[in-house]
Design a protein around this motif. Structure first.
Motif, PDB file in Angstrom:
ATOM      1  N   VAL A  92      -0.732  12.844 -11.925  1.00  0.00           N
ATOM      2  CA  VAL A  92      -0.980  11.529 -11.348  1.00  0.00           C
ATOM      3  C   VAL A  92      -0.981  10.532 -12.500  1.00  0.00           C
ATOM      4  N   ASN A  93      -0.154   9.530 -12.382  1.00  0.00           N
ATOM      5  CA  ASN A  93       0.016   8.542 -13.451  1.00  0.00           C
ATOM      6  C   ASN A  93       0.245   9.213 -14.810  1.00  0.00           C
ATOM      7  N   MET A  94       1.095  10.253 -14.769  1.00  0.00           N
ATOM      8  CA  MET A  94       1.524  10.949 -15.990  1.00  0.00           C
ATOM      9  C   MET A  94       0.428  11.732 -16.699  1.00  0.00           C
TER      10      MET A  94
ATOM     11  N   SER B 161      -5.217  18.666 -10.812  1.00  0.00           N
ATOM     12  CA  SER B 161      -5.178  19.761  -9.846  1.00  0.00           C
ATOM     13  C   SER B 161      -4.908  19.195  -8.447  1.00  0.00           C
ATOM     14  N   ALA B 162      -4.641  20.097  -7.511  1.00  0.00           N
ATOM     15  CA  ALA B 162      -4.227  19.690  -6.165  1.00  0.00           C
ATOM     16  C   ALA B 162      -5.295  18.880  -5.424  1.00  0.00           C
ATOM     17  N   ASP B 163      -6.552  19.084  -5.809  1.00  0.00           N
ATOM     18  CA  ASP B 163      -7.620  18.359  -5.096  1.00  0.00           C
ATOM     19  C   ASP B 163      -7.939  17.004  -5.737  1.00  0.00           C
ATOM     20  N   HIS B 164      -7.149  16.627  -6.716  1.00  0.00           N
ATOM     21  CA  HIS B 164      -7.370  15.340  -7.392  1.00  0.00           C
ATOM     22  C   HIS B 164      -7.164  14.172  -6.420  1.00  0.00           C
ATOM     23  N   ALA B 165      -8.007  13.180  -6.535  1.00  0.00           N
ATOM     24  CA  ALA B 165      -7.912  12.012  -5.646  1.00  0.00           C
ATOM     25  C   ALA B 165      -6.727  11.117  -6.010  1.00  0.00           C
ATOM     26  N   VAL B 166      -6.112  10.528  -5.016  1.00  0.00           N
ATOM     27  CA  VAL B 166      -5.039   9.560  -5.263  1.00  0.00           C
ATOM     28  C   VAL B 166      -5.396   8.245  -4.593  1.00  0.00           C
ATOM     29  N   CYS B 167      -4.861   7.172  -5.133  1.00  0.00           N
ATOM     30  CA  CYS B 167      -5.090   5.901  -4.471  1.00  0.00           C
ATOM     31  C   CYS B 167      -3.843   5.023  -4.543  1.00  0.00           C
ATOM     32  N   ASP B 168      -3.919   3.954  -3.859  1.00  0.00           N
ATOM     33  CA  ASP B 168      -2.804   3.014  -3.743  1.00  0.00           C
ATOM     34  C   ASP B 168      -2.244   2.641  -5.121  1.00  0.00           C
ATOM     35  N   GLY B 169      -0.944   2.711  -5.251  1.00  0.00           N
ATOM     36  CA  GLY B 169      -0.303   2.338  -6.507  1.00  0.00           C
ATOM     37  C   GLY B 169      -0.091   3.501  -7.470  1.00  0.00           C
ATOM     38  N   ASP B 170      -0.666   4.667  -7.160  1.00  0.00           N
ATOM     39  CA  ASP B 170      -0.507   5.825  -8.040  1.00  0.00           C
ATOM     40  C   ASP B 170       0.933   6.331  -8.048  1.00  0.00           C
ATOM     41  N   GLU B 171       1.302   6.929  -9.188  1.00  0.00           N
ATOM     42  CA  GLU B 171       2.564   7.648  -9.265  1.00  0.00           C
ATOM     43  C   GLU B 171       2.214   9.129  -9.321  1.00  0.00           C
ATOM     44  N   VAL B 172       2.668   9.871  -8.323  1.00  0.00           N
ATOM     45  CA  VAL B 172       2.369  11.308  -8.259  1.00  0.00           C
ATOM     46  C   VAL B 172       3.667  12.073  -8.513  1.00  0.00           C
TER      47      VAL B 172
ATOM     48  N   MET C 280       0.851  -1.203   0.000  1.00  0.00           N
ATOM     49  CA  MET C 280       0.000   0.000   0.000  1.00  0.00           C
ATOM     50  C   MET C 280       0.879   1.243   0.000  1.00  0.00           C
ATOM     51  N   SER C 281       1.262   1.700  -1.221  1.00  0.00           N
ATOM     52  CA  SER C 281       2.096   2.897  -1.250  1.00  0.00           C
ATOM     53  C   SER C 281       1.856   3.742  -2.489  1.00  0.00           C
ATOM     54  N   ILE C 282       2.268   5.004  -2.379  1.00  0.00           N
ATOM     55  CA  ILE C 282       2.180   5.950  -3.488  1.00  0.00           C
ATOM     56  C   ILE C 282       3.597   6.400  -3.783  1.00  0.00           C
ATOM     57  N   GLU C 283       3.986   6.291  -5.056  1.00  0.00           N
ATOM     58  CA  GLU C 283       5.320   6.733  -5.460  1.00  0.00           C
ATOM     59  C   GLU C 283       5.245   8.222  -5.809  1.00  0.00           C
ATOM     60  N   VAL C 284       6.213   8.983  -5.324  1.00  0.00           N
ATOM     61  CA  VAL C 284       6.200  10.428  -5.564  1.00  0.00           C
ATOM     62  C   VAL C 284       7.504  10.827  -6.247  1.00  0.00           C
ATOM     63  N   LYS C 285       7.395  11.688  -7.267  1.00  0.00           N
ATOM     64  CA  LYS C 285       8.593  12.141  -7.979  1.00  0.00           C
ATOM     65  C   LYS C 285       8.660  13.661  -8.011  1.00  0.00           C
ATOM     66  N   PHE C 286       9.886  14.170  -7.993  1.00  0.00           N
ATOM     67  CA  PHE C 286      10.106  15.617  -8.089  1.00  0.00           C
ATOM     68  C   PHE C 286      11.100  15.867  -9.215  1.00  0.00           C
ATOM     69  N   PHE C 287      10.875  16.937  -9.969  1.00  0.00           N
ATOM     70  CA  PHE C 287      11.775  17.206 -11.092  1.00  0.00           C
ATOM     71  C   PHE C 287      12.343  18.630 -11.080  1.00  0.00           C
ATOM     72  N   ALA C 288      13.488  18.745 -11.729  1.00  0.00           N
ATOM     73  CA  ALA C 288      14.126  20.039 -12.048  1.00  0.00           C
ATOM     74  C   ALA C 288      14.368  20.875 -10.784  1.00  0.00           C
TER      75      ALA C 288
ATOM     76  N   VAL D 257      -4.198   9.012   2.903  1.00  0.00           N
ATOM     77  CA  VAL D 257      -3.871  10.085   1.964  1.00  0.00           C
ATOM     78  C   VAL D 257      -4.900  10.049   0.844  1.00  0.00           C
ATOM     79  N   THR D 258      -5.661  11.136   0.673  1.00  0.00           N
ATOM     80  CA  THR D 258      -6.745  11.069  -0.314  1.00  0.00           C
ATOM     81  C   THR D 258      -6.558  12.001  -1.511  1.00  0.00           C
ATOM     82  N   THR D 259      -5.749  13.080  -1.363  1.00  0.00           N
ATOM     83  CA  THR D 259      -5.593  14.007  -2.490  1.00  0.00           C
ATOM     84  C   THR D 259      -4.118  14.276  -2.789  1.00  0.00           C
ATOM     85  N   VAL D 260      -3.909  14.873  -3.945  1.00  0.00           N
ATOM     86  CA  VAL D 260      -2.575  15.277  -4.375  1.00  0.00           C
ATOM     87  C   VAL D 260      -1.979  16.255  -3.354  1.00  0.00           C
ATOM     88  N   LEU D 261      -2.796  17.176  -2.882  1.00  0.00           N
ATOM     89  CA  LEU D 261      -2.307  18.148  -1.888  1.00  0.00           C
ATOM     90  C   LEU D 261      -1.779  17.440  -0.649  1.00  0.00           C
ATOM     91  N   GLU D 262      -2.478  16.399  -0.207  1.00  0.00           N
ATOM     92  CA  GLU D 262      -2.018  15.652   0.967  1.00  0.00           C
ATOM     93  C   GLU D 262      -0.708  14.911   0.699  1.00  0.00           C
TER      94      GLU D 262
END
Lengths: 77, 148, 148, 77
Positions: free
Chosen positions: A51-53, A57-68, A1-9, A27-32
């Motif tokens: 989210v998943n490429m 927006s920041a209020d978009h829902a995220v779920c398990d397995g997402d890449e943010v 149960m995890s969300i992968e997070v990436k940062f660029f530049a 964790v339910t949203t991108v902002l969180e």
């Protein structure tokens, strides 16, 4: 149960890490995702989020397995 | 359609010659081809730029370039399209991006090529970091507008 | 600026490679290059076209191409421009016309290239005569519009 | 004292000659050059006329030594 997070530049340099992985529980949203990985309460509207490429927006829902991903305005081409 | 992101230098004119040789179905069918080649300048905002580092979001950059080209092919009558984008270390005068479209008619070729470039510049996840003459580096903060 | 009208085939990509090699002042200075290549199709108005004869008004055709390029250079910020136009006997898939501009910025490169092509198509004294599949010939009566 | 006249493309074929030369005496306009060389009273508005390689209208003045050209709409490029 995890969300992968990436940062660029410039954001990757400011945050000090290219990626992170957080527990999807509670964790339910991108902002969180941003709050939990970067430790800042708000997301600068200039920062882009995907989210998943797909741009979202920041209020978009995220779920398990997402890449943010978070990054500054694009400057390619 | 071909979309390619690579750290290898783009030798644009020989590459276009090979591409057309490998696609004989274009010969005699297209009346117009428009090419955009974006090159690295050795200056930006009044400063000498010695080198550039081009970062991208692997996976999303390919996905967006393909999606942008597909939108262009849905909107205009194109026979084929090619997009090449360089990443990694880039030197002045190097080719950064190439967009080529082939169409029966020139109006479609111009419109589609410009659409692809503008969409690429605003949506595709690439970022430029410049190394100035004194060795200092800076991120390019935004792209210049695409209108005169 | 170079304007050239010739009966010799235009080998467009190697020609552009040589032109840029011969103009090292462009390297590092231009951020954008736009190329238009007009090719002969093997069909027109639902008929197979076997060959084409391109006639021009020697003297006036050169004068107008140079004048059109100069107008583009006065209107937009261009570093250089190249126009090649073929005349005489032309076969399907041959390159008929090439317009190239080099600019610091892409918006100028696109706008100037398209301006040159539209002006060339409406003002430069060239005329196409097509030879159809059955050996019949016909003059092309007007150019297609340059808008989508 | 002469004016050189040229015809191109389909018009050259219709007129039956690529060029002509006429006496400049008494010829004052492009239309008169057309009338004298082609023998037709009026100039079809689709036909383009140039004097010394510049586009002109049918009422444009001509003088000794001018090169006058007539041709159909251009179709190059």
């Amino acid at each position: 149960m995890s969300i992968e997070v990436k940062f660029f530049a410039s954001l990757r340099e400011r945050v000090g890490k290219p990626s992170d992985s957080i527990d999807a529980n509670g964790v339910t949203t991108v902002l969180e995702v941003w709050q939990q990985t970067v430790g800042e309460p708000s997301l600068d509207p200039h920062i882009l989020a995907a989210v998943n490429m797909e741009y979202v927006s920041a209020d978009h829902a995220v779920c398990d397995g997402d890449e943010v991903a978070f990054f500054p305005p694009v400057t390619g081409g | 359609m071909l979309v390619e992101i690579s750290e290898q230098p783009i030798d644009v004119w020989p590459r276009l010659a090979s591409y057309e040789d490998e696609h004989p179905e274009l010969a005699g069918q297209h009346g117009a081809s428009v090419v955009f080649a974006g090159r690295m300048r050795d200056f930006n905002e009044d400063e000498t730029v010695r080198q550039m580092q081009l970062e991208h979001y692997p996976g999303m950059s390919e996905k967006f370039l393909e999606d942008i080209v597909q939108r262009a092919m849905d909107e205009w009558s194109l026979m084929d399209a090619l997009v090449l984008h360089r990443v990694g270390k880039i030197n002045p005068s190097d080719t950064i991006v190439v967009v080529v479209v082939w169409s029966a008619h020139r109006a479609h070729a111009y419109a589609a090529n410009q659409f692809i470039m503008e969409a690429l510049k605003s949506e595709a996840p690439f970022w430029k970091k410049e190394t100035l003459d004194d060795g200092q580096t800076r991120w390019v903060e935004k792209n210049t507008p695409g209108t005169v």
